[in-house]
Design a protein around this motif. Sequence first.
Motif, PDB file in Angstrom:
ATOM      1  N   HIS A  54       0.758  -1.398   0.170  1.00 35.23           N
ATOM      2  CA  HIS A  54       0.113  -0.214   0.208  1.00 35.23           C
ATOM      3  C   HIS A  54       1.163   1.066   0.117  1.00 35.23           C
ATOM      4  CE1 HIS A  54      -3.478  -2.495   0.570  1.00 35.23           C
ATOM      5  NE2 HIS A  54      -2.242  -3.561   1.974  1.00 35.23           N
ATOM      6  N   ALA A  55       1.478   1.129  -1.280  1.00 34.78           N
ATOM      7  CA  ALA A  55       2.036   2.221  -1.296  1.00 34.78           C
ATOM      8  C   ALA A  55       1.765   3.516  -1.216  1.00 34.78           C
ATOM      9  CB  ALA A  55       3.766   2.476  -2.498  1.00 34.78           C
ATOM     10  N   PRO A  56       2.292   5.007  -0.820  1.00 34.92           N
ATOM     11  CA  PRO A  56       1.907   6.190  -0.823  1.00 34.92           C
ATOM     12  C   PRO A  56       1.658   6.586  -2.212  1.00 34.92           C
ATOM     13  CG  PRO A  56       4.017   6.121  -0.456  1.00 34.92           C
ATOM     14  CD  PRO A  56       3.672   4.900  -0.212  1.00 34.92           C
ATOM     15  N   GLU A  57       1.883   6.662  -3.561  1.00 38.81           N
ATOM     16  CA  GLU A  57       1.707   6.759  -5.011  1.00 38.81           C
ATOM     17  C   GLU A  57       0.030   6.116  -5.279  1.00 38.81           C
ATOM     18  OE1 GLU A  57       5.673   6.506  -4.279  1.00 38.81           O
ATOM     19  OE2 GLU A  57       4.657   5.018  -4.141  1.00 38.81           O
ATOM     20  N   SER A  58      -0.252   5.290  -4.157  1.00 39.05           N
ATOM     21  CA  SER A  58      -1.129   4.462  -4.313  1.00 39.05           C
ATOM     22  C   SER A  58      -2.627   5.925  -4.324  1.00 39.05           C
ATOM     23  CB  SER A  58      -1.823   3.626  -3.923  1.00 39.05           C
ATOM     24  OG  SER A  58      -0.493   2.029  -3.577  1.00 39.05           O
ATOM     25  N   ILE A  59      -2.204   6.630  -3.617  1.00 38.81           N
ATOM     26  CA  ILE A  59      -2.714   7.924  -3.635  1.00 38.81           C
ATOM     27  C   ILE A  59      -2.954   8.304  -4.597  1.00 38.81           C
ATOM     28  CG2 ILE A  59      -3.523  10.467  -2.339  1.00 38.81           C
ATOM     29  CD1 ILE A  59      -0.792   9.154   0.029  1.00 38.81           C
ATOM     30  N   ILE A  60      -2.987   8.403  -5.578  1.00 38.56           N
ATOM     31  CA  ILE A  60      -3.330   9.009  -7.219  1.00 38.56           C
ATOM     32  C   ILE A  60      -2.844   8.609  -7.502  1.00 38.56           C
ATOM     33  CG2 ILE A  60      -2.452  11.267  -5.984  1.00 38.56           C
ATOM     34  CD1 ILE A  60      -0.180  11.397  -7.512  1.00 38.56           C
ATOM     35  N   ASP A  61      -2.911   7.404  -8.010  1.00 40.33           N
ATOM     36  CA  ASP A  61      -3.175   6.182  -8.474  1.00 40.33           C
ATOM     37  C   ASP A  61      -3.867   6.119 -10.638  1.00 40.33           C
ATOM     38  OD1 ASP A  61      -4.262   4.832  -7.523  1.00 40.33           O
ATOM     39  OD2 ASP A  61      -2.302   2.733  -6.968  1.00 40.33           O
ATOM     40  N   GLY A  62      -5.130   6.103  -9.651  1.00 39.70           N
ATOM     41  CA  GLY A  62      -6.460   6.241 -10.475  1.00 39.70           C
ATOM     42  C   GLY A  62      -6.627   4.633 -10.079  1.00 39.70           C
ATOM     43  N   ASP A  63      -6.688   4.448  -9.299  1.00 38.59           N
ATOM     44  CA  ASP A  63      -7.227   2.611  -9.182  1.00 38.59           C
ATOM     45  C   ASP A  63      -8.255   1.969  -7.954  1.00 38.59           C
ATOM     46  OD1 ASP A  63      -7.402   0.273  -8.452  1.00 38.59           O
ATOM     47  OD2 ASP A  63      -5.444  -0.734  -8.980  1.00 38.59           O
ATOM     48  N   PRO A  64      -8.644   2.516  -8.295  1.00 34.76           N
ATOM     49  CA  PRO A  64     -10.472   2.932  -6.997  1.00 34.76           C
ATOM     50  C   PRO A  64      -9.556   1.819  -6.066  1.00 34.76           C
ATOM     51  CG  PRO A  64     -11.192   2.390  -9.151  1.00 34.76           C
ATOM     52  CD  PRO A  64      -9.952   2.396  -9.153  1.00 34.76           C
ATOM     53  N   SER A  65      -9.228   0.323  -6.401  1.00 32.05           N
ATOM     54  CA  SER A  65      -9.373  -0.898  -5.276  1.00 32.05           C
ATOM     55  C   SER A  65      -7.613  -0.404  -4.588  1.00 32.05           C
ATOM     56  CB  SER A  65      -9.037  -2.014  -5.935  1.00 32.05           C
ATOM     57  OG  SER A  65      -7.707  -2.128  -7.130  1.00 32.05           O
ATOM     58  N   SER A  66      -6.791   0.555  -4.333  1.00 29.29           N
ATOM     59  CA  SER A  66      -5.750   0.390  -4.458  1.00 29.29           C
ATOM     60  C   SER A  66      -5.436   2.084  -3.375  1.00 29.29           C
ATOM     61  CB  SER A  66      -4.390   1.474  -5.226  1.00 29.29           C
ATOM     62  OG  SER A  66      -4.806   1.953  -5.689  1.00 29.29           O
ATOM     63  N   PHE A  67      -4.641   2.345  -2.172  1.00 29.02           N
ATOM     64  CA  PHE A  67      -4.913   3.083  -0.885  1.00 29.02           C
ATOM     65  C   PHE A  67      -3.435   2.861  -0.366  1.00 29.02           C
ATOM     66  CE2 PHE A  67      -6.523  -1.089   0.388  1.00 29.02           C
ATOM     67  CZ  PHE A  67      -5.901  -0.863   1.412  1.00 29.02           C
ATOM     68  N   TRP A  68      -3.205   4.295   0.248  1.00 23.53           N
ATOM     69  CA  TRP A  68      -2.131   4.091   0.853  1.00 23.53           C
ATOM     70  C   TRP A  68      -1.885   4.081   2.603  1.00 23.53           C
ATOM     71  CZ3 TRP A  68      -0.618   8.594   4.547  1.00 23.53           C
ATOM     72  CH2 TRP A  68       0.012   8.631   4.895  1.00 23.53           C
ATOM     73  N   SER A  69      -1.519   3.354   2.965  1.00 24.57           N
ATOM     74  CA  SER A  69      -1.837   2.760   4.723  1.00 24.57           C
ATOM     75  C   SER A  69      -0.953   3.639   5.986  1.00 24.57           C
ATOM     76  CB  SER A  69      -2.229   1.548   4.823  1.00 24.57           C
ATOM     77  OG  SER A  69      -1.995   0.922   6.502  1.00 24.57           O
ATOM     78  N   THR A  70      -1.321   3.874   6.436  1.00 21.59           N
ATOM     79  CA  THR A  70      -0.878   4.616   8.488  1.00 21.59           C
ATOM     80  C   THR A  70      -0.274   3.012   8.396  1.00 21.59           C
ATOM     81  OG1 THR A  70      -2.303   4.682   9.027  1.00 21.59           O
ATOM     82  CG2 THR A  70      -1.818   6.195   8.208  1.00 21.59           C
ATOM     83  N   THR A  71       1.272   3.123   9.248  1.00 19.12           N
ATOM     84  CA  THR A  71       1.199   1.594   9.750  1.00 19.12           C
ATOM     85  C   THR A  71       1.662   2.586  11.334  1.00 19.12           C
ATOM     86  OG1 THR A  71       3.927   2.804   9.337  1.00 19.12           O
ATOM     87  CG2 THR A  71       3.404   0.971   7.591  1.00 19.12           C
TER      88      THR A  71
END
Length: 171
Positions: free
Chosen positions: A58-75
């Motif tokens: 869940h990398a930070p780039e997931s925030i802007i990748d346009g994929d609705p199934s991806s996300f950034w997760s805090t740890t």
Amino acid sequence: DVARPCHILSCARQRPPARTRTAARACRQRPLRLMSADLANPAAGGSILSATSFDMMHAPESIIDGDPSSFWSTTGSYPQEFVLKLGTESDVESISTYTANVRKMTVETCTGMSPQGWEQLYEVDVEDEHGSLQVSTQNIPSAATFVKFKIKSGWADYATVHKVSVQGKSR
């Protein structure tokens, strides 16, 4: 008969004779206006400059990748933050965040070549959606080259950011 150039206002008011319709069509073409765009989008030059936590799944780039199934997760512990770099200095019109388990978040902006001299744009208390998607949109005009999102507290041990949209126009 030579078609006369038309004035933009006269085009809207009158239907030209058949022999000048081509000239009128050209007159109806308006100058291009820059439309508001999602400045966070990588196609517009948006990129994640930094983040306080990193998970390979869940990398930070997931925030802007346009994929609705991806996300950034805090740890884990709070605060957590990430910095979004816009493609160029821009006039921001609104910012939307799509998150889960975020309780309080601040958004700061700065302009220039490097991310320094932050000014708080707003702070928002996000309602508890019990793990479901939280959508928050703030219409606050600002100039920005960088946007910092700081999650100050959460409704659970971990929070996720699914998408950020920064609507505005490049300068």
